[in-house]
Design an enzyme around this catalytic site. Structure first.
Site, mmCIF file in Angstrom:
data_model
loop_
_atom_site.group_PDB
_atom_site.id
_atom_site.type_symbol
_atom_site.label_atom_id
_atom_site.label_comp_id
_atom_site.label_asym_id
_atom_site.label_seq_id
_atom_site.Cartn_x
_atom_site.Cartn_y
_atom_site.Cartn_z
ATOM 1 N N ASP A 156 0.849 -1.198 0.000
ATOM 2 C CA ASP A 156 0.000 0.000 0.000
ATOM 3 C C ASP A 156 0.880 1.241 0.000
ATOM 4 O OD1 ASP A 156 -2.543 1.480 0.364
ATOM 5 O OD2 ASP A 156 -1.622 2.040 2.258
ATOM 6 N N GLU A 195 -0.796 -1.115 -6.003
ATOM 7 C CA GLU A 195 -1.943 -0.457 -6.616
ATOM 8 C C GLU A 195 -1.443 0.410 -7.764
ATOM 9 O OE1 GLU A 195 -3.671 1.872 -3.539
ATOM 10 O OE2 GLU A 195 -1.714 2.471 -2.792
ATOM 11 N N CYS A 226 -13.185 -4.257 4.790
ATOM 12 C CA CYS A 226 -12.621 -5.108 5.829
ATOM 13 C C CYS A 226 -11.969 -6.321 5.164
ATOM 14 C CB CYS A 226 -13.718 -5.556 6.791
ATOM 15 S SG CYS A 226 -13.156 -6.821 7.946
ATOM 16 N N CYS A 232 -13.959 -9.709 6.543
ATOM 17 C CA CYS A 232 -15.314 -10.100 6.161
ATOM 18 C C CYS A 232 -15.743 -9.515 4.824
ATOM 19 C CB CYS A 232 -16.306 -9.696 7.252
ATOM 20 S SG CYS A 232 -16.548 -7.913 7.356
ATOM 21 N N CYS A 252 -14.188 -3.000 12.505
ATOM 22 C CA CYS A 252 -15.279 -3.431 11.649
ATOM 23 C C CYS A 252 -16.353 -4.047 12.547
ATOM 24 C CB CYS A 252 -14.756 -4.456 10.655
ATOM 25 S SG CYS A 252 -16.029 -5.120 9.570
ATOM 26 N N CYS A 266 -17.722 -6.658 12.258
ATOM 27 C CA CYS A 266 -17.493 -8.103 12.405
ATOM 28 C C CYS A 266 -16.551 -8.414 13.560
ATOM 29 C CB CYS A 266 -16.931 -8.700 11.117
ATOM 30 S SG CYS A 266 -15.162 -8.390 10.856
ATOM 31 N N ASP A 283 -3.524 1.051 6.953
ATOM 32 C CA ASP A 283 -2.658 0.784 5.796
ATOM 33 C C ASP A 283 -2.405 -0.705 5.593
ATOM 34 O OD1 ASP A 283 -2.426 3.548 5.386
ATOM 35 O OD2 ASP A 283 -0.770 3.679 6.813
HETATM 36 ZN ZN LIG Z 1 -15.192 -7.098 8.967
#
Ligand SMILES: [Zn+2]
Length: 411
Positions: free
Chosen positions: A193, A277, A329, A332, A348, A350, A357
């Protein structure tokens, strides 16, 4: 594959004069060629072919009193200047016809004696030679002293002599390596990243900060640039300040390159696949400032990763970042609310706790892997690193890298 090897060269004052003449002649031929094609276009005449142009602005021009001095330099240098023009035109045409991906390539521009970088190219049929005593023989220039920081692996196919803004000279050789340098395969793969707080953040959690000496040099450079901006146009002090800035800039660029070489070699050696990227895409989503801070450094670093991966038999892939890798995330797959820039960690629903990063790097790795499997969202490019691309007037990557960003293009 073709690789480029750069060395500092130290021409004598006589050789510098010959080189200046060669830079000038190459520039004139390039500009004459460009003018001839522009004139043909304005008069609704067909595009002047490469062969016709060469006859017109080199062979025939040498016979006229206005251009007779073109005979004083190696004709290969003149032909190569036209070759650059031809490549620039082809890139431009490919870009407007849509054959060439990425942002639009601009039409060729006139070269100026004030350009920061002056360059000429000798190919093998110009009979340049590396002599037994280590000097570089350049036709109609002489035997130039070279600092061989490492040895050439094989016979070079061309050499470009460059004079940079700091007044230094370099010889840049193109060498085709035939040796198999493929490294033994390893298990791990990595996503990288572009960090704003770090130079690079890897999917394994490693955070690479730009070294202190680079940041210090960057601060010094900024100071010099500010002082340059205060000097009156045309004054003697301004001229002195320009040289100072150019020298500081060159020093920063050199140490940055060394550092990036070490880092990119390590990453490629330790991983079987490297995914990053795509800079072009990232640029769209981020602020101007952020972009300029890492662009220059990143474009170069990605090129290193790409050619080293090719050289060592690793996979390199650019991931199109159309998906929100920062706020998705990595556990998930849920896409969470927008995260402001200064939030470094987030949770998150979850239950996962993410470093911003590292989470992005993990997502880039996943996208890279998925892209390789189903050919979506990622262009995994096999070994294709045309070494000569720096030579073209318009760099293929010029559209997405702001190489000319002065000032903060340091990290
Ligand atoms: Zn998640």
């Amino acid at each position: 594959m073709q690789l480029r090897y750069n060395y500092r060269v130290y021409p004598t004052s006589g050789q510098r004069a010959s080189l200046a003449r060669a830079f000038g002649c190459a520039r004139v031929v390039f500009n004459d060629g460009l003018r001839a094609r522009q004139a043909a276009r304005e008069n609704n005449l067909p595009y002047v072919s490469d062969g016709e142009l060469s006859k017109q602005v080199i062979t025939e021009a040498k016979k006229t009193p206005e251009r007779a001095w073109l005979g004083e330099v190696s004709s290969v240098v003149l032909q190569q200047a036209l070759a650059d023009l031809n490549v620039a035109y082809r890139n431009f045409f490919a870009s407007i016809s849509g054959k060439r991906k990425g942002r639009r390539v601009a039409p060729p521009r006139f070269r100026s004696r004030k350009d920061n970088r002056q360059a000429i190219r000798f190919t093998r049929n110009s009979r340049f030679a590396v002599l037994d005593d280590g000097r570089l023989r350049l036709p109609k220039v002489g035997d130039v002293e070279v600092r061989w920081s490492r040895s050439l692996p094989s016979e070079p196919s061309s050499v470009t002599i460059v004079k940079d803004a700091a007044g230094r000279y370099f010889a840049s050789f193109v060498v085709t390596t035939t040796e198999d340098e493929t490294l033994p395969p390893v298990e791990s793969e990595v996503g990288i990243d572009l960090g704003l707080t770090h130079f690079a953040v890897l999917s394994d959690g490693t955070k690479v900060a730009a070294p202190k000496f680079l940041r210090r040099a960057a601060r010094k450079l900024r100071r010099l640039q500010k002082s340059l901006a205060r000097k009156a146009k045309g004054s003697h002090n301004r001229t002195k300040a320009v040289v100072k800035v150019a020298k500081a800039h060159a020093r920063v660029a050199d140490s940055r390159r060394d550092w990036q070489h070490k880092l990119s070699t390590r990453i490629v050696r330790d991983n079987q696949a490297v995914y990053v990227e795509d800079l072009c895409v990232v640029g769209l989503g981020r602020t101007r400032l952020a972009k300029s801070v890492y662009d220059a450094g990143w474009a170069q670093f990605m090129q290193m990763l790409e050619y080293k991966a090719a050289l060592y038999g690793r996979t390199f892939g650019r991931v199109d970042r159309f998906f929100p890798s920062t706020r998705m995330c990595s556990d998930c797959g849920r896409i969470n609310d927008k995260i402001v820039l200064n939030v470094r960690t987030w949770d998150c629903p979850c239950g996962s706790h993410h470093d911003r990063d590292v989470n992005a790097a993990i997502n880039i790795l996943a996208a890279g892997r998925a892209g390789r499997l189903n050919d979506r969202g990622v262009h995994v490019r096999p070994a294709s690193v045309p070494a000569a691309r720096d030579e073209a007037v318009i760099h293929p990557d010029a559209a997405c890298s702001t190489r000319s960003v002065e000032g903060i293009s340091v990290l």
